[in-house]
Design an enzyme around this catalytic site. Sequence first.
Site, PDB file in Angstrom:
ATOM      1  N   ASP A  82     -21.374 -22.825 -15.730  1.00  0.00           N
ATOM      2  CA  ASP A  82     -22.711 -22.427 -16.141  1.00  0.00           C
ATOM      3  C   ASP A  82     -23.576 -23.683 -16.229  1.00  0.00           C
ATOM      4  O   ASP A  82     -23.053 -24.789 -16.391  1.00  0.00           O
ATOM      5  CB  ASP A  82     -22.631 -21.723 -17.498  1.00  0.00           C
ATOM      6  CG  ASP A  82     -23.938 -21.043 -17.864  1.00  0.00           C
ATOM      7  OD1 ASP A  82     -24.769 -20.851 -16.964  1.00  0.00           O
ATOM      8  OD2 ASP A  82     -24.120 -20.717 -19.042  1.00  0.00           O
TER       9      ASP A  82
ATOM     10  N   THR B 118     -26.489 -24.124 -18.442  1.00  0.00           N
ATOM     11  CA  THR B 118     -26.814 -24.404 -19.828  1.00  0.00           C
ATOM     12  C   THR B 118     -25.544 -24.585 -20.644  1.00  0.00           C
ATOM     13  O   THR B 118     -24.668 -23.731 -20.647  1.00  0.00           O
ATOM     14  CB  THR B 118     -27.664 -23.265 -20.421  1.00  0.00           C
ATOM     15  OG1 THR B 118     -28.794 -23.038 -19.583  1.00  0.00           O
ATOM     16  CG2 THR B 118     -28.132 -23.611 -21.824  1.00  0.00           C
TER      17      THR B 118
END
Length: 768
Positions: free
Chosen positions: A302, A304
Amino acid sequence: MTVAEPDVLHGLTAAQVAERVAAGQTNDVPSRSSRSVGEIIRANVLTRFNAIVGVLFAIILVIGPIQDGLFGFVIIINTLIGIVQELRAKRTLERLAIVGEARPRVRRDGGIVELAPSGVVLDDVIDLGPGDKIVVDGVVLAADGLEVDESLLTGESDAVHKQPGDPLLSGSFVTVGGGAQRATKVGREAYAAQLAEEASKFTLVGSELREGINTILRVITYLLVPAAALIIWSQFRTAGSDVDDALRGMVAALVPMVPEGLVLLTSIAFAVGVVRLGKRQCLVQELPAIEGLARVDVVCADKTGTLTENGMRLAEVRPDDAGVRAALGALGAADPRPNASLAAVVEGCPDPGWTATETVPFSSARKWGGATFDEHGTWVLGAADVLLPEESAQRAEAERIGSTGLRVLLLGRRPAPDGPVEPVALVVLEQRVRPEAAGTLAYFAEQDVEVKVISGDNALSVGAVASSLHLPRADAPVDARTLTDADLADRLEAGTVFGRVTPAQKREMVGALQQRGHTVAMTGDGVNDVLALKDADIGVAMGSGSPATRAVAQIVLLDNSFATLPHVVAEGRRVIGNIERVSNLFLTKTVYSVFLAIAIGALGVQYPFLPRHLTLIGSLTIGIPAFFLALAPNTERARTGFVRRVLRLSVPSGLVAGIVTFVTYLLVRADPTATDVQQSTAAVVALFVVATWVLVVVARPFVWWKVVMIGFTIAAFCYALFLPIFFGQGFWELDPDHTPTMLTGLTVAAVGVVVIEIVARVVYRRRA
């Protein structure tokens, strides 16, 4: 917010908690991250092979001399080492598990306190928010858009909308909204209590390495029975009336067949791996994860929380005026558990005091959230490319800003409940790229591990961040909304950056990569990552992530550092590569021992060795070197086919060693001028030379400490062979003074060395 029994939301008082603790109504399921001390001792002591060796050791203790029982003391020392190492791993694992465990927020005496799961008692009122793991069974007391994912229990991926009075099961987690629950079942009565306990155990289950070793050990067990029967029969038949000599020959033949150190060193290697990673604040919830991550060839990360830091800063509001900031502040205040984006907005926009009459919590699937306020209408905050049509100028501007690596949200109004959104302002958030991210991506590139960034953010924004980290093909990000089931796998293979990915799509992407034969690791920290983490071969969660992600992941990075992953990969490769090395040594010994037992038994001659001879050879060429080799650095990439590769080298090497020893013994037995001890010594020298060359082959490539290790092996054997002093030739009953037999042993051994070198070159060439 819909509320049931408002007076109950005050929570229990201290007196009520004390009553329930006294009554035993506590959540007393032990949070076990390792085996108990008793289980560790039993696992290391009460083994099949220890039982076999223990019986043989007892025989030698009865008939003597004690020199022939040295193998028993070696087993005791090795077992103690295994227990100590696993106890160290147990302490490390339990310490880290306490740091990484879910901590429910419980309402007591009108306030909210964070507790360990074991601190919850019956009838406690637990506050719920996005990402919270439900630690006990209960019923919903209050709900504010509360949606719960029960997929870990039921297999159903769709979140379930919950209203007051609905049941909640431990093991599920909140995806959207918030509320409160009352604990109705705690401890061992809770639905998922036993599942949660099993999921956190210190275990070697599911390890290809462990399963391969168990397969080898099963085969060896089957070989032991006929070989042992034959050697017992032959020794009692050839030794005449001297029962003690027959028993010594039997023990000498059987002891080296048992690869007792192989299982021990595997356990030690894994345990040391846990301790090493623990020092880097990496919690390994399931030991096969160390091995599994070493086999990974695709890492889905991912953006973030992985490539960028969790925290954000409100960089700009366009246009920036008091009314816009008031609406942003009101939206932030309406959400009791804001995500990272909304937290940055709250920090920059104070609460104007608007009263919210209805709220829609932010959802990763919707990509927006909102609220309706008295006299101020309905406001929404979310992704511009989701809330606005393609032709919108504000959407185009948001994508332009996002392409520079910034996160952009749209603040809009919705005059009608289901009407279009009227854009009001663009909210620009600044993300900080993790300083270690570039080096980590470069490491994976060097190791032929492909990294794919899969994010719910705008594809251009994600691509800009990935490009700044020099991720290959990051300049061509893919909007996941354009993906179809038909082209998903192909576009996944071709691309490295994917934006606007829904939680369900993340799961589908992991599955598509696995169907293409990839071993997939998934990293994440949010609720939207849970389904993909659960399905991936290895799930890696950040310590600051939601309790739900930490619950399903096999590895938790407690320091939230993406840079820890290369160390986990390196540790896995060290374990797998080194255990493969030492397996070659142990199985070579087993093969030549079985061969000698069968050959000597079939010929009907006295066994050439005393137990102490094979203890000497085994310790110097296998036991001591294997301990160092098992813990040495090793960066070789892990591959499948462990059993096949080990047998390719160990079986021919063992046969060569056995044939060299057998031929040497037959030749020197024909020399009437040599004593029995001198004949045995020639066979010992021949076997030692060949076994040492197997060690040389396995230890390559050489570094200084390996040269020292092999030099020590040769020097120690020469000490035992030539020096008539303490622990010298008298102790080991060796006599090298008969030159013809010694030359015969060395000549035959030299031929064996050449054959083993040829075998090794063929095996390694095929492997390459």
